[in-house]
Design an enzyme around this catalytic site. Structure first.
Site, PDB file in Angstrom:
ATOM      1  N   SER A 144       0.826  -1.207   0.000  1.00 13.72           N
ATOM      2  CA  SER A 144       0.000   0.000   0.000  1.00 13.72           C
ATOM      3  C   SER A 144       0.856   1.251   0.000  1.00 13.72           C
ATOM      4  O   SER A 144       1.962   1.266   0.562  1.00 13.72           O
ATOM      5  CB  SER A 144      -0.906   0.008   1.238  1.00 13.72           C
ATOM      6  OG  SER A 144      -1.565   1.252   1.390  1.00 13.72           O
ATOM      7  N   TYR A 157      -1.158   0.476  10.449  1.00 14.14           N
ATOM      8  CA  TYR A 157      -1.301  -0.279   9.195  1.00 14.14           C
ATOM      9  C   TYR A 157      -0.192   0.094   8.220  1.00 14.14           C
ATOM     10  O   TYR A 157       0.414  -0.781   7.581  1.00 14.14           O
ATOM     11  CB  TYR A 157      -2.674   0.023   8.589  1.00 14.14           C
ATOM     12  CG  TYR A 157      -2.882  -0.474   7.183  1.00 14.14           C
ATOM     13  CD1 TYR A 157      -3.168  -1.803   6.919  1.00 14.14           C
ATOM     14  CD2 TYR A 157      -2.811   0.424   6.103  1.00 14.14           C
ATOM     15  CE1 TYR A 157      -3.371  -2.251   5.616  1.00 14.14           C
ATOM     16  CE2 TYR A 157      -3.020  -0.015   4.804  1.00 14.14           C
ATOM     17  CZ  TYR A 157      -3.308  -1.352   4.569  1.00 14.14           C
ATOM     18  OH  TYR A 157      -3.501  -1.778   3.285  1.00 14.14           O
TER      19      TYR A 157
END
Length: 254
Positions: A144, A157
């Site tokens: 990501s 995250y």
């Protein structure tokens, strides 16, 4: 190696992006081994893939955070498919940032699912592909852009995805210096409309669909560099984000 010869292991096969990617590969005649938690859903997905033109399709229901038998599972997948040359890792959990800051259990859950277990599968996959000397082998992970710079909204995250990205960069560097080596490809995903982002307000040109990502995956399987921003424009967005001085960045609500 033609598309029809691809023997693909999909880890996290029930995620929206994994489903669409598997469907694209099935349409090219690839054989697939699907791993996820819901056995009934996996069997239904396998039936759908066979209708779409896939060769052999096998499934395994398991929790991918259980990494004790990674090498055995990879060997079983290879035996079921008659070989294994492509490994796609498509799982992770966004989690609750506020909860992770106050609850060690939530922080551990995000890190274990998104990095710790994923890293074990990556290393096992690398061992398997190296042992087979697959010069056209591919190990691909879904990371990501959240890992490119820590932001207050999702830095737990983001840190896990950053770890996964660095692991893949190192693997790509190792294989890049070898003859007849596989390729390590790390997708850095931007905003994708999936169930994992169901609580996020959507809309606008920055959002991609799982189908968009599946097309990028398809191209990257055949040819790409070690880092692929998905879609491509995130490379330039994150270049600007990384280059923004802290005294300005701290005032931005991201």
């Amino acid at each position: 190696m033609t598309d029809q010869n691809r023997k693909i292991l999909v880890l996290g096969a029930l995620s929206a992006m994994a489903r669409e990617s598997a469907r694209v590969q099935a349409g090219k005649g690839a054989s697939l081994y699907l791993v996820g938690r819901d056995g009934e859903a996996l069997r239904a997905e396998a039936d759908d893939l066979r209708v779409r033109g896939a060769g052999t399709v096998d499934t395994l229901a398991m929790d991918l955070t259980d990494t004790i038998q990674t090498d055995t599972i990879l060997a079983n997948a290879s035996a079921a498919l008659g070989g294994l040359d492509t490994i796609l890792l498509f799982y992770g959990v966004l989690g609750d940032q506020a909860g992770a800051e106050t609850d060690p259990g939530e922080a551990a859950r995000i890190m274990d699912v998104t990095y710790t277990s994923a890293a074990q599968w990556v290393l096992a996959g690398a061992r398997h592909l190296e042992a087979g000397a697959k010069s056209r082998g591919v190990l691909m992970t879904a990371s990501s852009v959240a890992g490119d710079r820590g932001r207050r909204s999702n830095f737990v995250y983001g840190s896990a995805k950053a770890g996964l990205s660095v692991l893949m960069q190192g693997l790509a560097h190792k294989w890049g210096g070898l003859d007849d080596a596989p390729r390590a490809v790390n997708l850095k995903l931007g905003f994708v409309d999936t169930p994992m982002t169901s609580d996020v307000e959507k809309g606008g040109p920055l959002w991609a669909s799982p189908e968009d990502i599946a097309a990028i995956v398809d191209r990257a399987i055949e040819k790409s560099g070690p880092t692929v921003y998905a879609p491509w424009f995130w490379r330039f967005i994150m270049l600007a984000v990384r280059a923004t001085p802290h005294f300005i960045f701290k005032r931005v609500n991201l």
